[in-house]
Scaffold this active site. Structure first.
Site, PDB file in Angstrom:
ATOM      1  N   ASP A   1       0.804  -1.225   0.000  1.00  0.00           N
ATOM      2  CA  ASP A   1       0.000   0.000   0.000  1.00  0.00           C
ATOM      3  C   ASP A   1       0.836   1.274   0.000  1.00  0.00           C
ATOM      4  OD1 ASP A   1      -2.533  -1.147  -0.228  1.00  0.00           O
ATOM      5  OD2 ASP A   1      -2.495  -1.726   1.879  1.00  0.00           O
TER       6      ASP A   1
ATOM      7  N   ASP B   1      -6.571  -5.299  -4.855  1.00  0.00           N
ATOM      8  CA  ASP B   1      -6.379  -3.897  -4.447  1.00  0.00           C
ATOM      9  C   ASP B   1      -5.076  -3.318  -4.995  1.00  0.00           C
ATOM     10  OD1 ASP B   1      -7.535  -5.790  -2.688  1.00  0.00           O
ATOM     11  OD2 ASP B   1      -7.711  -4.356  -1.072  1.00  0.00           O
TER      12      ASP B   1
ATOM     13  N   GLY C   1      -6.900 -19.196  -5.299  1.00  0.00           N
ATOM     14  CA  GLY C   1      -7.504 -17.933  -4.905  1.00  0.00           C
ATOM     15  C   GLY C   1      -8.238 -18.086  -3.581  1.00  0.00           C
TER      16      GLY C   1
ATOM     17  N   ARG D   1     -15.580  -4.262  -3.049  1.00  0.00           N
ATOM     18  CA  ARG D   1     -14.513  -3.261  -3.165  1.00  0.00           C
ATOM     19  C   ARG D   1     -13.379  -3.774  -4.042  1.00  0.00           C
ATOM     20  NH1 ARG D   1     -14.400  -1.955   1.749  1.00  0.00           N
ATOM     21  NH2 ARG D   1     -12.418  -2.653   2.560  1.00  0.00           N
TER      22      ARG D   1
ATOM     23  N   SER E   1     -13.996  -9.509  10.814  1.00  0.00           N
ATOM     24  CA  SER E   1     -13.279  -9.146  12.049  1.00  0.00           C
ATOM     25  C   SER E   1     -13.930  -7.932  12.712  1.00  0.00           C
ATOM     26  CB  SER E   1     -11.795  -8.890  11.764  1.00  0.00           C
ATOM     27  OG  SER E   1     -11.666  -7.798  10.907  1.00  0.00           O
TER      28      SER E   1
HETATM   29  N1  GLY Z   1      -7.103  -2.295   0.490  1.00  0.00           N
HETATM   30  C1  GLY Z   1      -7.814  -2.771   1.611  1.00  0.00           C
HETATM   31  C2  GLY Z   1      -9.265  -2.543   1.520  1.00  0.00           C
HETATM   32  O1  GLY Z   1      -9.765  -2.112   0.494  1.00  0.00           O
HETATM   33  O2  GLY Z   1      -9.935  -2.801   2.499  1.00  0.00           O
END
Ligand code: GLY
Length: 396
Positions: free
Chosen positions: A113, A174, A232, A246, A366
């Protein structure tokens, strides 16, 4: 390069037509609201950063740690671009110095990230103001990100120490949004290693993270010794074989960005396939459930995924020919989603809480950030708003 991946025809109910003037007025009012909220947060946050998501409606404040702090800095840059008010730039610049210290000390940088973190803080600063120090910090971050590239598997490892066997060879959808930092670093330095790694990763993501029906795995393991694909799985989605909303949105936007830097039209086509899968699985108010497999249930929404998808669709449409058969539907979908977000998800200044975009889900299993505002949801909603109301050059 790509095997056959299904392209679903778009369901026409998402091609909702909106009165243009009413939509523009809604966006203008949303601009005022977000500027008010960011301005208030600027005073309240000081030089701290909001945590990943709100807790009971409010962001806990943190030092510059975790993967999300740049979403606040990115909002400050956007607010400066929207308003021209110096206070936004001044705090963004202070944030950038904090990002400089963070990368110099390699504090909490063991993550892919770094792309999110340094693109929306330091690359944005460099692009907007020409700050050479910020450019240097972003290049240091690109070097650190490149260290996570596994030569044999041709992927950037998402999480954890590179020697951690649990995380070895794990890529996640992501990461598509982290690749621009690498492409940018090659453009800046003339050193092709960064872009080569990003391109190879994007190809592996297209091959293994995207399924034949254009849905996506959240995460995928590669064998780092042999380079062979393994399996996966999900981390934040409903099930290994479901489609985390997302993640799909990161894919729509991220593959388009790889097209932008590489010119490979297959990435653009892939974004379209992911977009059709996403848009065909929206509930009535056009804001996705947190997993696309949960359509038809009363599952919570992930407004942040909706905002990311809007930005991705807008970028995608910039690169589609005007005669593309899906382009008008994508733009109609953008209007429908944005209208819904602005009317029903955007916080009002007089309400309690300090997040901008309510009702995201970070990690349901979580119990983190469940039905709360998320810092990235806030950022991408504002990016979408800026894209729709003024001319804007990408930070990515
Ligand atoms: N990149 C982590 C999320 O989208 O939660």
């Amino acid at each position: 390069m790509l095997r056959q991946i299904v392209k679903e025809p778009l369901h026409s109910q998402y091609a909702i037509s909106e009165d243009h003037l009413a939509f523009q007025q809604q966006l203008q009012s949303a601009r005022e609201q977000v500027l008010g909220l960011i301005s208030r947060n600027l005073s309240d946050f000081g030089e701290k950063f909001p945590a990943e998501t709100c807790v009971d409606g409010y962001y806990p404040l943190t030092e510059n740690v975790e993967w999300t702090t740049s979403f606040w800095t990115g909002q400050l840059w956007l607010a400066w671009e929207m308003s021209g008010e110096a206070k936004f730039r001044a705090l963004a610049e202070k944030n950038v110095r904090s990002f400089g210290l963070r990368i110099a000390a390699r504090e909490d940088t063991n993550t892919h990230d770094l792309g999110f973190l340094y693109t929306l803080s330091c690359v944005a600063d460099w692009r907007l103001t020409g700050n050479k120090e910020a450019r240097g910090f972003a290049l240091l971050a690109a070097e650190a990100l490149l260290e996570r590239f596994h030569e044999k598997a041709k992927i950037i490892q998402a999480w954890g120490d590179l020697s951690d066997p649990e995380q070895a060879g794990r890529m996640i959808i992501d990461c598509n949004m982290n690749l621009p930092l690498l492409y940018w670093a090659s453009e800046q330095t003339g050193d092709g290693r960064f872009a080569a790694a990003a391109y190879q990763h994007a190809i592996q993501a297209a091959r293994y993270l995207v399924r034949d029906d254009a849905s996506t795995y959240h995460t995928y393991y590669m064998d780092i010794q042999t380079g062979e694909p393994r399996f996966g799985s999900t981390q934040q989605g409903y099930a290994d074989d479901s489609c985390w909303s997302r993640g799909q949105a990161w894919g729509i936007y991220g593959f388009t960005l790889s097209f932008l830097y590489t010119g490979n039209k297959e990435f653009l086509e892939l974004s379209k396939r992911l977009a059709n899968y996403f848009l065909n699985r929206l509930p009535e108010d056009n804001v996705c459930h947190w997993d696309l497999a949960l359509l038809g249930t009363d599952a919570l929404r992930d407004s942040s995924a909706a905002a990311i998808a809007v930005c991705g669709l807008l970028e995608l449409c910039k690169h589609l020919p005007i005669v593309d058969p899906d382009r008008a539907d994508y733009l109609a979908a953008v209007r429908a989603i944005m209208s819904s977000l602005s009317q029903n998800y955007l916080s009002k200044i007089e309400e309690s809480g300090n997040g901008l975009l309510k009702h995201s889900v970070y990690h349901l299993a979580s119990n983190k950030g469940v039905d709360q505002a998320a810092s990235w949801g806030d950022y991408f909603y504002v990016e979408a708003l800026v894209r729709l109301t003024q001319s804007w050059k990408l930070y990515w």
